[in-house]
Design a protein around this motif. Structure first.
Motif, short mmCIF file in Angstrom:
data_model
loop_
_atom_site.label_atom_id
_atom_site.label_comp_id
_atom_site.label_asym_id
_atom_site.label_seq_id
_atom_site.Cartn_x
_atom_site.Cartn_y
_atom_site.Cartn_z
N ASP A 28 0.87 -1.17 0.00
CA ASP A 28 0.00 0.00 0.00
C ASP A 28 0.91 1.23 0.00
N ALA A 65 0.27 4.22 0.25
CA ALA A 65 -0.12 5.25 1.20
C ALA A 65 0.15 4.84 2.65
N PHE A 66 0.62 3.63 2.86
CA PHE A 66 0.84 3.15 4.23
C PHE A 66 1.93 3.96 4.93
N CYS A 67 3.03 4.24 4.22
CA CYS A 67 4.11 5.04 4.79
C CYS A 67 4.94 5.62 3.66
N ARG A 77 1.29 6.33 7.85
CA ARG A 77 0.41 7.43 7.44
C ARG A 77 -1.04 7.00 7.38
N ARG A 78 -1.32 5.86 6.74
CA ARG A 78 -2.71 5.41 6.59
C ARG A 78 -2.76 3.89 6.76
N ASP A 79 -3.70 3.45 7.56
CA ASP A 79 -3.85 2.02 7.85
C ASP A 79 -5.22 1.57 7.38
N ARG A 80 -5.26 0.98 6.21
CA ARG A 80 -6.53 0.58 5.62
C ARG A 80 -7.15 -0.60 6.36
#
Length: 481
Positions: free
Chosen positions: A5, A7-9, A195-198
């Motif tokens: 992902d 956007a994860f980090c 940053r974001r954890d789906r």
């Protein structure tokens, strides 16, 4: 295994995510073996029996063995980083409870909760690596994670011995406090760099599988321990076996099983997991019962017990990578066969040499042989597991193999307890194996004979692992035209 992902980090934060994953998994692996050195002091401090000492180890192993596969699917549904940090928090809280335990029963329950936290934390560590690293560079990151995991498993008793050697008799409580700085650093790194954890609300959870696995393993371990300590062992063993049969049936029908049975259709996967069980059964039995012999029987200190177990950690750290490369050339199954034979030789040597009651010749030399053999098989086992499962199922396959090694450790400690007790009595022992009292010559000799019996059984298991691998070499699977 979860997908990458972007956007994860941030790409620059990947190394910090990797460090957090290694720290988190290291706590879980260390606590699976760290109590080995502390068991004599725990028994003396809490007045624990041999059966209670087994449960102090096995409560943790039951929880993590049964729930480690479910931990991955929970992270998939609720967020990998979120579940990873939840596992750390539960683990740290349980570690504090272990350090403050007023009785053996309280410590056993705290260890069970600690194992539950580890079951979320260990697969979560691999999952956040998969989220952070794209496929083309993920292999190296997982390699670092796997190497650190193998080394910290072997380092657990070493850390326990070093902590135990500096302080009063109650210093065993500090063994569990070692987790606190590691966990706090891991929590800060995840909070700082993710940053974001789906989440995946559509992903189902295999709750029946997790419940049946926990029930089955717990009852079997309880039954093995009660063979020597009380009635009802047959009913417990039968109930545990029935629960595991129901677990397999549930996994066969589950839409998202925690242990996909299709993986076992591949011969290399089956062979590698059978060899893993046999090898880690022996290693876990030695790591649990040897410190009690050295400290409670021979009257050695914790540093000397650390020296006895140290060759395994050092040799795996130094030689697993070169042997992994050699396995790429010769074939992983060939290395598994050769390494298992070396391990069997080491256990056989140990079973005879230990009766001399000499530290260097009777313990250190054969332990170095065992360490060499284990270093030969660590990397090839991982290679064979991943190759047998295929790239798409690599994460699940790694989780299954990790669970197999944990189950092996669970049954090693549970099943060897009656063996040790029986051998100790036959040798004329008047107390119990590992009991800390004024040691008489009869007590020491009986403990030594009992451990020799354990080492002999471990040699048989390692030889079985070699035979399984040899059979796979002699009779390779047929290829379809």
């Amino acid at each position: 295994m979860p997908r990458f992902d972007s956007a994860f980090c941030d790409p620059a934060s990947r190394r910090w995510i990797l460090i957090a994953a290694i720290l988190g998994s290291s706590m879980g692996f260390i606590d699976g073996s760290v109590v080995a050195i502390a068991i004599p002091a725990i028994r003396a401090g809490l007045g624990a029996s041999l059966a209670e000492a087994q449960w102090i180890n096995n409560a943790y192993m039951v929880a993590i063995s049964a729930l480690v596969l479910a931990g991955g699917s929970v992270g998939d549904r609720f967020g990998t980083a979120r579940i990873f940090t939840l596992g750390i928090l539960v683990f740290l809280a349980a570690s504090i409870a272990c350090a403050a335990a007023p009785s053996a029963d309280a410590l056993i329950w705290a260890r069970w909760v600690q194992g539950g936290g580890a079951a979320l934390m260990v697969p979560g560590s691999l999952a956040i690596i998969a989220r952070a690293y794209p496929r083309e560079v993920r292999g190296r990151a997982i390699g670092y994670w796997a190497g650190a995991s193998a080394m910290t498993t072997a380092l657990g008793p070493v850390i326990g011995g070093l902590v135990m050697s500096f302080g009063p008799d109650g210093m065993w409580r500090s063994v569990f406090a070692v987790n606190l700085p590691l966990g706090l650093v891991a929590l800060w790194l995840v909070r700082r760099h993710v940053r974001r954890d789906r989440t995946r609300p559509d992903r189902g959870l295999d709750i029946p599988g997790a419940v049946l696995a926990t029930l089955g393993l717990g009852l079997l371990a309880w039954g093995c321990i009660r063979i020597e300590t009380g009635p009802g062992a047959r009913w417990l063993l039968a109930g545990g076996a029935a629960a595991l049969v129901l677990f397999l049936l549930a996994e066969w029908r589950a839409p998202r099983p925690i242990m996909p049975l299709d993986l076992f259709r591949d011969r290399a996967f089956r062979v590698s997991n059978l060899a893993t069980f046999a090898l880690y059964f022996g290693l876990s039995a030695i790591v649990f019962f040897l410190p009690m012999l050295l400290i409670s029987g021979w009257g050695l200190n914790e540093i000397e017990a650390v020296l006895a177990l140290g060759p395994i950690a050092v040799t795996i750290a130094l030689l697993s990578r070169p042997f992994g490369k050699l396995g790429d050339r010769l074939g992983p199954v060939t290395m598994i066969c050769a390494g298992s034979l070396v391990v069997a030789l080491g256990y056989w040597w140990l079973s005879h040499a230990v009766t001399t009651q000499t530290f260097w010749g009777g313990i250190i030399v054969p332990m170095c042989v065992i360490a060499l053999g284990m270093a030969m098989v660590v990397a090839p086992l991982s290679t064979a597991i991943m190759a047998g499962a295929g790239e798409d199922a690599g994460g699940v396959a790694s989780g299954v193999n990790n669970a197999v090694s944990r189950v092996a450790g669970l049954f090693a400690v549970a099943a060897m307890g009656p063996v040790v007790a029986s051998a100790y009595r036959r040798a004329g022992g008047t107390l119990s194996y590992g009991e800390v009292r004024e040691s008489s010559e009869i007590h020491v000799a009986a403990m030594t004979e009992a451990f020799s019996a354990v080492a002999t059984i471990c040699a048989v298991f390692a030889a079985i692992a070699a035979a399984i691998a040899l059979l796979a070499i002699i009779r390779p699977p047929r290829r379809r035209a």
